[in-house]
Design a protein around this motif. Structure first.
Motif, PDB file in Angstrom:
ATOM      1  N   VAL A  95     -20.784  15.454  -3.979  1.00  0.00           N
ATOM      2  CA  VAL A  95     -21.769  14.586  -3.329  1.00  0.00           C
ATOM      3  C   VAL A  95     -22.458  13.678  -4.346  1.00  0.00           C
ATOM      4  N   LEU A  96     -22.857  14.230  -5.495  1.00  0.00           N
ATOM      5  CA  LEU A  96     -23.521  13.414  -6.517  1.00  0.00           C
ATOM      6  C   LEU A  96     -22.593  12.315  -7.018  1.00  0.00           C
ATOM      7  N   PHE A  97     -21.348  12.661  -7.247  1.00  0.00           N
ATOM      8  CA  PHE A  97     -20.372  11.666  -7.683  1.00  0.00           C
ATOM      9  C   PHE A  97     -20.226  10.570  -6.628  1.00  0.00           C
ATOM     10  N   CYS A  98     -20.174  10.951  -5.364  1.00  0.00           N
ATOM     11  CA  CYS A  98     -20.007   9.975  -4.291  1.00  0.00           C
ATOM     12  C   CYS A  98     -21.232   9.079  -4.138  1.00  0.00           C
ATOM     13  N   LEU A  99     -22.415   9.612  -4.408  1.00  0.00           N
ATOM     14  CA  LEU A  99     -23.615   8.774  -4.357  1.00  0.00           C
ATOM     15  C   LEU A  99     -23.562   7.685  -5.425  1.00  0.00           C
ATOM     16  N   ALA A 131     -29.772  11.103  -5.144  1.00  0.00           N
ATOM     17  CA  ALA A 131     -29.063  11.889  -6.163  1.00  0.00           C
ATOM     18  C   ALA A 131     -30.049  12.633  -7.062  1.00  0.00           C
ATOM     19  N   LYS A 132     -31.121  11.958  -7.461  1.00  0.00           N
ATOM     20  CA  LYS A 132     -32.113  12.615  -8.320  1.00  0.00           C
ATOM     21  C   LYS A 132     -32.762  13.786  -7.593  1.00  0.00           C
ATOM     22  N   ASN A 133     -33.090  13.617  -6.324  1.00  0.00           N
ATOM     23  CA  ASN A 133     -33.710  14.704  -5.567  1.00  0.00           C
ATOM     24  C   ASN A 133     -32.764  15.884  -5.416  1.00  0.00           C
ATOM     25  N   ILE A 134     -31.494  15.609  -5.191  1.00  0.00           N
ATOM     26  CA  ILE A 134     -30.520  16.697  -5.065  1.00  0.00           C
ATOM     27  C   ILE A 134     -30.413  17.474  -6.372  1.00  0.00           C
ATOM     28  N   ILE A 135     -30.388  16.760  -7.494  1.00  0.00           N
ATOM     29  CA  ILE A 135     -30.287  17.418  -8.796  1.00  0.00           C
ATOM     30  C   ILE A 135     -31.510  18.274  -9.073  1.00  0.00           C
ATOM     31  N   GLU A 136     -32.683  17.743  -8.814  1.00  0.00           N
ATOM     32  CA  GLU A 136     -33.916  18.448  -9.184  1.00  0.00           C
ATOM     33  C   GLU A 136     -34.267  19.580  -8.229  1.00  0.00           C
ATOM     34  N   THR A 137     -33.704  19.574  -7.033  1.00  0.00           N
ATOM     35  CA  THR A 137     -34.001  20.654  -6.084  1.00  0.00           C
ATOM     36  C   THR A 137     -32.919  21.730  -6.060  1.00  0.00           C
ATOM     37  N   GLU A 169     -20.769  11.206 -17.144  1.00  0.00           N
ATOM     38  CA  GLU A 169     -20.186   9.992 -17.714  1.00  0.00           C
ATOM     39  C   GLU A 169     -20.526   8.766 -16.881  1.00  0.00           C
ATOM     40  N   ARG A 170     -20.321   8.879 -15.573  1.00  0.00           N
ATOM     41  CA  ARG A 170     -20.520   7.709 -14.715  1.00  0.00           C
ATOM     42  C   ARG A 170     -21.978   7.254 -14.723  1.00  0.00           C
ATOM     43  N   ALA A 171     -22.924   8.180 -14.768  1.00  0.00           N
ATOM     44  CA  ALA A 171     -24.332   7.795 -14.797  1.00  0.00           C
ATOM     45  C   ALA A 171     -24.658   7.009 -16.064  1.00  0.00           C
ATOM     46  N   VAL A 172     -24.071   7.413 -17.191  1.00  0.00           N
ATOM     47  CA  VAL A 172     -24.291   6.684 -18.443  1.00  0.00           C
ATOM     48  C   VAL A 172     -23.641   5.309 -18.376  1.00  0.00           C
ATOM     49  N   ASP A 173     -22.415   5.238 -17.885  1.00  0.00           N
ATOM     50  CA  ASP A 173     -21.723   3.954 -17.813  1.00  0.00           C
ATOM     51  C   ASP A 173     -22.432   2.973 -16.881  1.00  0.00           C
ATOM     52  N   MET A 174     -22.990   3.487 -15.793  1.00  0.00           N
ATOM     53  CA  MET A 174     -23.664   2.627 -14.822  1.00  0.00           C
ATOM     54  C   MET A 174     -25.137   2.438 -15.130  1.00  0.00           C
ATOM     55  N   HIS A 175     -25.635   3.164 -16.132  1.00  0.00           N
ATOM     56  CA  HIS A 175     -27.035   3.067 -16.566  1.00  0.00           C
ATOM     57  C   HIS A 175     -27.991   3.376 -15.406  1.00  0.00           C
ATOM     58  N   THR A 176     -27.702   4.424 -14.674  1.00  0.00           N
ATOM     59  CA  THR A 176     -28.557   4.852 -13.564  1.00  0.00           C
ATOM     60  C   THR A 176     -29.691   5.723 -14.125  1.00  0.00           C
ATOM     61  N   LEU A 177     -30.792   5.085 -14.441  1.00  0.00           N
ATOM     62  CA  LEU A 177     -31.873   5.752 -15.176  1.00  0.00           C
ATOM     63  C   LEU A 177     -32.505   6.882 -14.381  1.00  0.00           C
ATOM     64  N   ARG A 178     -32.587   6.749 -13.072  1.00  0.00           N
ATOM     65  CA  ARG A 178     -33.227   7.806 -12.284  1.00  0.00           C
ATOM     66  C   ARG A 178     -32.404   9.094 -12.323  1.00  0.00           C
ATOM     67  N   VAL A 179     -31.104   8.960 -12.236  1.00  0.00           N
ATOM     68  CA  VAL A 179     -30.237  10.138 -12.317  1.00  0.00           C
ATOM     69  C   VAL A 179     -30.271  10.723 -13.717  1.00  0.00           C
ATOM     70  N   ILE A 180     -30.175   9.858 -14.723  1.00  0.00           N
ATOM     71  CA  ILE A 180     -30.190  10.311 -16.114  1.00  0.00           C
ATOM     72  C   ILE A 180     -31.511  10.993 -16.451  1.00  0.00           C
ATOM     73  N   GLY A 181     -32.604  10.502 -15.888  1.00  0.00           N
ATOM     74  CA  GLY A 181     -33.915  11.068 -16.187  1.00  0.00           C
ATOM     75  C   GLY A 181     -34.263  12.309 -15.401  1.00  0.00           C
ATOM     76  N   SER A 182     -33.384  12.777 -14.531  1.00  0.00           N
ATOM     77  CA  SER A 182     -33.673  13.994 -13.764  1.00  0.00           C
ATOM     78  C   SER A 182     -33.564  15.224 -14.663  1.00  0.00           C
ATOM     79  N   SER A 183     -34.298  16.261 -14.318  1.00  0.00           N
ATOM     80  CA  SER A 183     -34.389  17.448 -15.175  1.00  0.00           C
ATOM     81  C   SER A 183     -33.042  18.157 -15.308  1.00  0.00           C
TER      82      SER A 183
END
Length: 626
Positions: A95-99, A131-137, A169-183
């Motif tokens: 799911v995270l990858f698809c988001l 995606a950030k909410n899914i990761i952090e919860t 990898e994809r979050a870094v390549d796309m520079h998705t700061l909210r996902v990268i900044g999740s705990s």
């Protein structure tokens, strides 16, 4: 080879996020053998379901704050729960990858449909927020790291499977700061950085726990394979870079008038050869995707040093007579090239200091400013060519004035905010002076102020989000070391030992098993001083992890000073005093999930409901009485 790593420049703009699918996430020789963890067709279906959901949730353009707010009325808990269920129980790991795939789709569509770009950017933002909410919860951190973040997935593109990639990898390549900044994401990156999560030797696309993670035996950690750990590689690179700088300082401050090469200079040129081989090998193996700012910077530095070395060899080839002017000339030119690289030597340290928070944030600011400068230089080039053509045309009408060098120097001084009006006083009067005044007005008043405005905008954008930018830079640095399968780590200048004493004489004829054993022996010898230290650090970490597990804590938990009495003052109902305090707090704490206005409306609705029920009861009682 350890030096043949797949590195990328992290590009923060949307155009590069859109191209994330086109950029190979692994070198061609590695990606061909990697298979996605789930069927590609099913993953694509999950992405399409999520895309449909987000289009329904964000039907028209909204303010960013309404979407990204923690108590958003748009991205509600029900929306997040629905997104989690897009893949069902069988495919929930993708799911995270698809988001992230959906975010890329929305950015791609925004470039094609500029009239809807604001709406599509809102939908792309919603992908990140969900995606950030899914990761952090997510409570199961092990499942999150190994299945959702580090497993590789792929989608169908024009009927073909795209290159498998993971969320990290994809979050870094796309520079998705909210996902990268999740705990959860940052904990995963930290585990990769420390070497607690490592690539499986049998399947480099999989990540597993380090076998000796909780082993307190010192010698079990004395293993050259641990040089794959990003923390150790980065530390060794910093050490060699400092040594490189010290050697350069020694060489540049001890000029040899006779032209002979001393020991420090010989080591300096040898290290330069190792770095140059490293850069060339990366370009040959990876191709144009490798080329970035720091790569060009390094290659320029090493090329200048190579020119200095060639000139020194030419000088040594000359006669050693005292009166030999050719020898002195080439020797002097060699040192001139060497001295010319001094600023680049010191600036090169910044490449390895970006793992420290202060330097990392400032490097991001500088990098974005350099990219914004391209707009200024594009405008400047057009203006320079136009005015240069005008000055040359005026020169053709006034043949008495030698002009070409004079014009170029005057225009360059204007760009550097030091105009030379005297040089144009007698230049085709009055046209030359008038044209030069107009040129200075355009360059110094208009273009330079545009550049200042661009720099100010870039600084505000990055400094306001410095923490997330630093975490993105740190994540990119970590992936530089773990992205491609790597069995034998030979960091420059040790790569020369691998090339000269392993690859050339043995690799082409020796069996894989024998060659691996030979590599292990060589790496034991080369890295033994560092392994003595890393084994001690890992043994200490193993004790720390064991202590945390005995107390029911996460492996990376650090006991803080306020936690000393946390068990005694637990607010868990076992202590009457603390239980009473907990009840008091629960009664007086505000409801931050809902705004005060909405709470008052809810209370009013409850009161209206009670009033309605009371009136209804009175009416029923009255009817019965009559």
């Amino acid at each position: 080879m350890g030096v043949w790593r797949y590195l990328f420049d992290n590009r923060p703009h949307s155009i590069n996020r859109v191209r994330g699918e086109r950029r190979p996430l692994l070198p061609a020789y590695a990606s061909e053998d990697i298979q996605p963890a789930l069927p590609t067709k099913e993953v694509t279906k999950v992405a399409l379901r999520l895309k449909y959901q987000i289009e329904q949730v964000i039907p028209y353009e909204l303010q960013e704050a309404l979407i990204s707010s923690p108590n958003s009325s748009i991205i509600t808990k029900d929306v997040i729960k629905t997104a989690k269920e897009a893949g069902g129980e069988e495919f929930r790991a993708c799911v995270l990858f698809c988001l992230l795939i959906c975010e890329k789709w929305f950015h791609t569509e925004a470039l094609d449909a500029l009239w809807d770009s604001s709406l599509l950017d809102c939908r792309a933002l919603a992908c990140q927020v969900i995606a950030k909410n899914i990761i952090e919860t997510e409570e199961d951190q092990e499942w999150l790291h190994k299945e959702a973040l580090l497993k590789r997935y792929s989608i169908l593109h024009k009927g073909e499977m795209t290159t498998p990639a993971n969320v990290v990898e994809r979050a870094v390549d796309m520079h998705t700061l909210r996902v990268i900044g999740s705990s959860g994401y940052q904990k995963c990156v930290r585990n990769l950085w420390r070497g607690w999560l490592v690539q499986d030797d049998r399947d480099p696309s999989q990540f597993i726990d380090y076998d000796n993670k909780i082993n307190t035996s010192y010698w079990s950690h004395f293993d050259p394979d641990r040089m794959r750990v990003p923390l150790y590689q980065n530390s060794l690179l910093i050490f060699f870079s400092l040594l490189y700088l010290i050697l350069y300082t020694s060489v540049i401050n001890s000029v040899n008038p006779d032209g002979d090469i001393d020991i420090a200079e010989g080591i300096l040129y040898t290290m330069t050869l190792s770095y140059l081989c490293d850069e060339v090998s990366k370009i040959m193996k990876i191709g144009r995707y490798y080329i970035g700012f720091w790569n060009v910077f390094n290659f320029t530095l090493f090329t200048l040093l190579a020119v200095s070395f060639v000139l020194r060899m030419v000088a040594l080839a000359q006669s050693s007579d005292v009166d030999n002017t050719q020898r002195r000339y080439f020797n002097q030119m060699s040192y001139n090239f060497l001295a010319f690289t001094a600023p680049m030597f010191w600036m090169r340290l910044l490449l390895f200091l970006d793992t420290f928070r202060f330097f990392g944030a400032m490097l991001v600011v500088l990098k974005v400013m350099m990219k914004e400068s391209l707009i200024f230089f594009a405008l400047l080039f057009v203006v320079l060519v136009g005015f240069l053509q005008g000055f040359v045309g005026l020169n053709n009408t006034d043949l008495a004035v030698p002009v070409t060098g004079k014009i170029l120097k005057g225009m360059a001084n204007s760009v550097m905010q030091s105009p030379d009006f005297d040089a144009f006083e007698d230049f085709a009067p009055p046209f030359g002076m008038v044209l030069y005044y107009v040129f200075n007005f355009v360059v110094m008043i208009i273009l330079l102020n545009i550049l200042i405005a661009l720099y100010n905008s870039s600084y505000e954008d990055i400094s306001g989000n410095a923490d997330d930018e630093y975490m993105a830079l740190f994540s990119a640095r970590t992936l530089q070391y773990v992205r491609a399968p790597d069995e034998n780590v030979f960091i420059p200048p040790l790569n020369l030992i691998e090339i000269l004493f392993l690859i050339l004489p043995f690799e082409w004829w020796m069996s894989n098993e024998s060659y691996e054993r030979l590599n292990d022996v060589v790496m034991y010898i080369l890295y033994s001083p560092l392994l003595l230290l890393t084994a001690y650090l890992e043994t200490r970490d193993a004790r720390w992890i064991r202590w945390n597990r005995r107390h029911g804590e996460a492996d990376d938990t650090v006991l803080q000073e306020w936690e000393d009495l946390a068990n005694e003052v637990g607010f868990n109902g076992f202590n009457s005093e603390t239980d009473e305090w907990a009840k008091t707090v629960q009664k007086t704490k505000p409801n931050v999930d809902v705004s005060a206005t909405r709470l008052e409306i809810r209370e009013l609705k409850e009161q209206v409901k009670l009033l309605t029920e009371s009136v209804k009861a009175l009416m029923e009682e009255r009817q019965r009485s009559t």
